[in-house]
Structures are given as C-alpha cells and as structure tokens.
Design a protein around this motif. Structure first.
Motif, PDB file in Angstrom:
ATOM      1  N   HIS A 179       0.864  -1.187   0.000  1.00 11.16           N
ATOM      2  CA  HIS A 179       0.000   0.000   0.000  1.00 11.16           C
ATOM      3  C   HIS A 179       0.901   1.239   0.000  1.00 11.16           C
ATOM      4  O   HIS A 179       1.634   1.479   0.956  1.00 11.16           O
ATOM      5  CB  HIS A 179      -0.878  -0.036   1.244  1.00 11.16           C
ATOM      6  CG  HIS A 179      -2.033   0.903   1.215  1.00 11.16           C
ATOM      7  ND1 HIS A 179      -3.144   0.742   2.012  1.00 11.16           N
ATOM      8  CD2 HIS A 179      -2.274   2.025   0.496  1.00 11.16           C
ATOM      9  CE1 HIS A 179      -4.004   1.727   1.786  1.00 11.16           C
ATOM     10  NE2 HIS A 179      -3.486   2.515   0.871  1.00 11.16           N
ATOM     11  N   THR A 180       0.838   2.026  -1.072  1.00  9.84           N
ATOM     12  CA  THR A 180       1.774   3.140  -1.227  1.00  9.84           C
ATOM     13  C   THR A 180       1.168   4.517  -0.951  1.00  9.84           C
ATOM     14  O   THR A 180       1.911   5.446  -0.620  1.00  9.84           O
ATOM     15  CB  THR A 180       2.370   3.147  -2.648  1.00  9.84           C
ATOM     16  OG1 THR A 180       1.313   3.135  -3.617  1.00  9.84           O
ATOM     17  CG2 THR A 180       3.259   1.932  -2.857  1.00  9.84           C
ATOM     18  N   GLU A 181      -0.131   4.682  -1.097  1.00 10.57           N
ATOM     19  CA  GLU A 181      -0.694   6.022  -0.865  1.00 10.57           C
ATOM     20  C   GLU A 181      -2.200   5.954  -0.693  1.00 10.57           C
ATOM     21  O   GLU A 181      -2.870   5.117  -1.303  1.00 10.57           O
ATOM     22  CB  GLU A 181      -0.364   6.965  -2.035  1.00 10.57           C
ATOM     23  CG  GLU A 181      -0.788   8.408  -1.796  1.00 10.57           C
ATOM     24  CD  GLU A 181      -0.409   9.331  -2.941  1.00 10.57           C
ATOM     25  OE1 GLU A 181       0.403  10.243  -2.707  1.00 10.57           O
ATOM     26  OE2 GLU A 181      -0.918   9.135  -4.065  1.00 10.57           O
ATOM     27  N   ASN A 182      -2.723   6.863   0.134  1.00  5.49           N
ATOM     28  CA  ASN A 182      -4.149   7.164   0.211  1.00  5.49           C
ATOM     29  C   ASN A 182      -4.362   8.614  -0.199  1.00  5.49           C
ATOM     30  O   ASN A 182      -3.499   9.470   0.029  1.00  5.49           O
ATOM     31  CB  ASN A 182      -4.690   6.976   1.624  1.00  5.49           C
ATOM     32  CG  ASN A 182      -4.720   5.523   2.054  1.00  5.49           C
ATOM     33  OD1 ASN A 182      -5.066   4.643   1.277  1.00  5.49           O
ATOM     34  ND2 ASN A 182      -4.336   5.256   3.297  1.00  5.49           N
ATOM     35  N   SER A 183      -5.508   8.885  -0.785  1.00  2.38           N
ATOM     36  CA  SER A 183      -5.879  10.262  -1.093  1.00  2.38           C
ATOM     37  C   SER A 183      -7.361  10.431  -0.747  1.00  2.38           C
ATOM     38  O   SER A 183      -8.241  10.075  -1.530  1.00  2.38           O
ATOM     39  CB  SER A 183      -5.633  10.588  -2.569  1.00  2.38           C
ATOM     40  OG  SER A 183      -5.918  11.951  -2.836  1.00  2.38           O
ATOM     41  N   TYR A 184      -7.593  10.962   0.457  1.00  2.00           N
ATOM     42  CA  TYR A 184      -8.962  11.144   0.942  1.00  2.00           C
ATOM     43  C   TYR A 184      -9.643  12.276   0.193  1.00  2.00           C
ATOM     44  O   TYR A 184      -9.010  13.279  -0.184  1.00  2.00           O
ATOM     45  CB  TYR A 184      -8.962  11.440   2.440  1.00  2.00           C
ATOM     46  CG  TYR A 184      -8.703  10.231   3.314  1.00  2.00           C
ATOM     47  CD1 TYR A 184      -9.756   9.495   3.849  1.00  2.00           C
ATOM     48  CD2 TYR A 184      -7.402   9.813   3.580  1.00  2.00           C
ATOM     49  CE1 TYR A 184      -9.525   8.381   4.637  1.00  2.00           C
ATOM     50  CE2 TYR A 184      -7.165   8.695   4.368  1.00  2.00           C
ATOM     51  CZ  TYR A 184      -8.223   7.991   4.891  1.00  2.00           C
ATOM     52  OH  TYR A 184      -7.985   6.875   5.667  1.00  2.00           O
ATOM     53  N   LYS A 185     -10.951  12.122  -0.001  1.00  2.00           N
ATOM     54  CA  LYS A 185     -11.771  13.122  -0.674  1.00  2.00           C
ATOM     55  C   LYS A 185     -12.805  13.658   0.318  1.00  2.00           C
ATOM     56  O   LYS A 185     -13.278  12.934   1.197  1.00  2.00           O
ATOM     57  CB  LYS A 185     -12.459  12.523  -1.900  1.00  2.00           C
ATOM     58  CG  LYS A 185     -11.501  11.775  -2.839  1.00  2.00           C
ATOM     59  CD  LYS A 185     -10.328  12.627  -3.313  1.00  2.00           C
ATOM     60  CE  LYS A 185      -9.325  11.823  -4.109  1.00  2.00           C
ATOM     61  NZ  LYS A 185      -8.132  12.611  -4.487  1.00  2.00           N
ATOM     62  N   PHE A 186     -13.189  14.919   0.172  1.00  2.08           N
ATOM     63  CA  PHE A 186     -13.959  15.621   1.189  1.00  2.08           C
ATOM     64  C   PHE A 186     -15.210  16.249   0.591  1.00  2.08           C
ATOM     65  O   PHE A 186     -15.343  16.399  -0.617  1.00  2.08           O
ATOM     66  CB  PHE A 186     -13.104  16.733   1.820  1.00  2.08           C
ATOM     67  CG  PHE A 186     -11.788  16.269   2.352  1.00  2.08           C
ATOM     68  CD1 PHE A 186     -11.670  15.774   3.641  1.00  2.08           C
ATOM     69  CD2 PHE A 186     -10.643  16.326   1.561  1.00  2.08           C
ATOM     70  CE1 PHE A 186     -10.454  15.346   4.140  1.00  2.08           C
ATOM     71  CE2 PHE A 186      -9.422  15.898   2.053  1.00  2.08           C
ATOM     72  CZ  PHE A 186      -9.321  15.409   3.343  1.00  2.08           C
ATOM     73  N   THR A 187     -16.104  16.670   1.475  1.00  3.85           N
ATOM     74  CA  THR A 187     -17.112  17.669   1.133  1.00  3.85           C
ATOM     75  C   THR A 187     -16.649  18.992   1.742  1.00  3.85           C
ATOM     76  O   THR A 187     -15.843  19.013   2.684  1.00  3.85           O
ATOM     77  CB  THR A 187     -18.495  17.310   1.692  1.00  3.85           C
ATOM     78  OG1 THR A 187     -18.445  17.364   3.129  1.00  3.85           O
ATOM     79  CG2 THR A 187     -18.922  15.913   1.246  1.00  3.85           C
ATOM     80  N   VAL A 188     -17.170  20.095   1.213  1.00  5.37           N
ATOM     81  CA  VAL A 188     -16.800  21.410   1.755  1.00  5.37           C
ATOM     82  C   VAL A 188     -17.191  21.499   3.219  1.00  5.37           C
ATOM     83  O   VAL A 188     -16.438  22.003   4.060  1.00  5.37           O
ATOM     84  CB  VAL A 188     -17.471  22.524   0.930  1.00  5.37           C
ATOM     85  CG1 VAL A 188     -17.325  23.878   1.629  1.00  5.37           C
ATOM     86  CG2 VAL A 188     -16.866  22.580  -0.468  1.00  5.37           C
TER      87      VAL A 188
END
Length: 324
Positions: A282-291
């Motif tokens: 596992h090399t990376e996570n990229s979390y996504k958001f709401t405003v």
C-alpha cells in the motif's frame, strides 16, 4: 543556532539541517508489517518528480489545473479578506510553482517557503526572488516537524499559511488533525490558512484520474521501487509488480497499491523480506472531502472558516480560514 545567509538582496536562506531518517529501518519495518506499506515520500527522486509533473498535465488528472484556475479567478476576493501587508508561509513548498499566482496578484510583504530539499529550495528561490524585488524572501530548509513549529516573527504582519494541492488528503484522519493543528501553530494567533482539498465525486472520474491512459501514474507508483533499489539496494524486480489504484467508497479515499505478480525476496539492510505472489504494498491514500466536512475539520484544528471556493464542476475546493 543556525543563522540566515544573505543570498540575494531580497533572499535569505536558513538551514535548520533537517534530521536524516534511517530509511533502511523505516522501509524494513513498513514492508514487514502484516499489510505492507511504503511511505509516499519514496515516490520522489528526480525521475519521480518529473513523472508527477507529467501526471498533472494529463487530461484525466484535474486537481492541479482546477486549483490553479480557482486561485487565479478568486485571488482578488481572497485579498479583500486578507489585505496586502502579509507574509505567506508555505510548508512543503517544492518548486514554489503555485504561489506565483498569489505573488503576481497580491505582492505581499514577504514569502517564506519551507522545504526539506535544500537543492530544490535554493534553485526555486534563486530563480523566483529576482522577479519580485519588493517581496522579502526568507527560505527555510526544514522538515515538516521543524516547519510547523517555526515561530511567527514577521514584524507584526499577519502570516498566511499556504498549503495548496490535495496533499492534505494523503494524511490518515488522526494524523490529518494533528497536521492541521500544526498549521494553526505556524499561522500564529493573528494568522490565516489558505488550503486546497479535493472533493468527493463520481468514482469513475476518480479512478480515471489515478489510472491515466498514458501510464504516468503507474510509472510514478512503480518508481518507488526503482528509487529504493538505487538508494538501499533492495533488489526489487519492478517488472514483477503492477500498479493498482481504486476508489474505496467506504473510506472515501483513493488507494494506490503495488501488487506482486510472482514470489520474490528482497533485502533491506540486514533483513530479508519475502513478498508472495498476490500480495500488495500500500503506497498512498488520497482522501476526498465535502466542503462542509472539511470546514468542520478546520474548526476542530483551531481555525474559523471564512470562505471557500469551488469550481463549476465541483471537482476541487480552496478554503480560507482565520486562526480562532
């Protein structure tokens, strides 16, 4: 105590001599875990940086160009809330690319890039400072822990911490809270934060962004193995791995992995590590958001949200907050 060096009439350089990490121990520990991982910093050597630059130019990867457009379109509105007599501090400044939009539009009193790579920092600021002779450049070579504790001593001028890109999404939630509190400390009690955050969207759009047709993201992911082979002599066979990137809906994040297609053994320092076929690093996570959710995270870290800007396609957001 380190002392600043005067490199140009408007450029000083302070080297805090970031501590060296024991890369062999760190890598051996992370790869020996029940679920092997690698720190994303190992993506980045000279080739990795060039590959990431190529990724940002692909049609599938929207964050870089979308954020740049938001900064350019709304720089005046941001300035109206901030005023012009401020100092911009940018931890992890890299090549100081995105800040140029703000330097062009705002002409602040000062700019303080903080970056762990001496060569990158010196090259970028020596090229940039002559273009803005009225801006005082104070370049600081530091790691994140040193940067976030750097005192706010800007001659009474408010400090704006600038943290662009989607890097905040690479942090796990608890670490993200700690990091945001560090940005609050860097801003000081009279300071501000201007930060980018990638937004939740159709998973198909996200999956395409991290699996570009040209293969740059796959090469970028695999470059971590080439980098570690050169640096630590690990003996990875990069051809035995395949890039996997996908959206994890439950965690609301993109995950990147390297999947081993056949059994192999590597050596890190004095440790042998077996990687069976089918295992993943596992090399990376990229979390996504709401405003709304990201605004709540800012409040939890000691900021008062002031404004946010989102592109017409709801792909990316930029947030301006004040120290509470």
């Amino acid at each position: 105590m380190a002392h600043p060096q005067q490199l140009l009439p408007n450029l000083t350089f302070l080297d805090l001599q970031p501590p060296m990490t024991d890369a062999a121990r760190e890598v051996a520990t992370s790869l020996s875990a029940p679920r092997p991982t690698l720190d994303p910093k190992y993506f980045y050597d000279e080739r990795g940086s060039a590959l990431f630059d190529a990724i940002t130019r692909t049609p599938e990867y929207y964050p870089t160009r979308t954020e740049a457009s938001l900064l350019a379109d709304h720089a005046d509105a941001m300035a109206a809330e901030l005023g012009s007599d401020l100092v911009i501090a940018e931890p992890g400044a890299g090549g100081c690319e995105k800040v140029r939009i703000l330097l062009d539009r705002w002409r602040p009193s000062g700019y303080m890039p903080l970056e762990i790579s001496r060569e990158c920092l010196l090259d970028a600021t020596r090229a940039l400072a002559p273009r803005y002779p009225a801006v005082r450049f104070n370049a600081v070579c530091a790691d994140y822990s040193q940067a976030l504790s750097f005192p706010a001593d800007d001659g009474g001028r408010p400090r704006l911490v600038f943290f662009p890109g989607s890097t905040i999404g690479n942090f796990e939630p608890s670490a993200r809270g700690d990091f945001l509190r560090g940005l609050r400390h860097l801003a000081g009690d009279q300071g501000y934060l201007l930060i980018g955050a990638d937004l939740q969207k159709d998973p198909a759009r996200l999956n395409a962004a991290y699996n570009d047709a040209a293969g740059h993201t796959a090469a970028f992911n695999l470059n971590a193995l080439h980098h570690l082979n050169r640096r630590l002599g690990c003996g990875f066979d990069p051809d035995a791995f395949v890039h996997r990137a996908f959206y994890n809906d439950r965690q609301q994040r993109i995950e990147m992995h390297l999947e081993c297609r056949r059994d192999q053994s590597i050596t890190v320092g004095d440790r042998r590590i077996d990687l069976p076929a089918g295992s993943r690093i596992h090399t990376e996570n990229s979390y996504k958001f709401t405003v709304e959710d990201f605004s709540r995270e800012l409040m939890g870290a000691g900021f008062t949200p002031l404004s946010s800007w989102v592109d017409d396609d709801n792909l990316f957001s930029i947030h301006l907050a004040r120290a509470a």
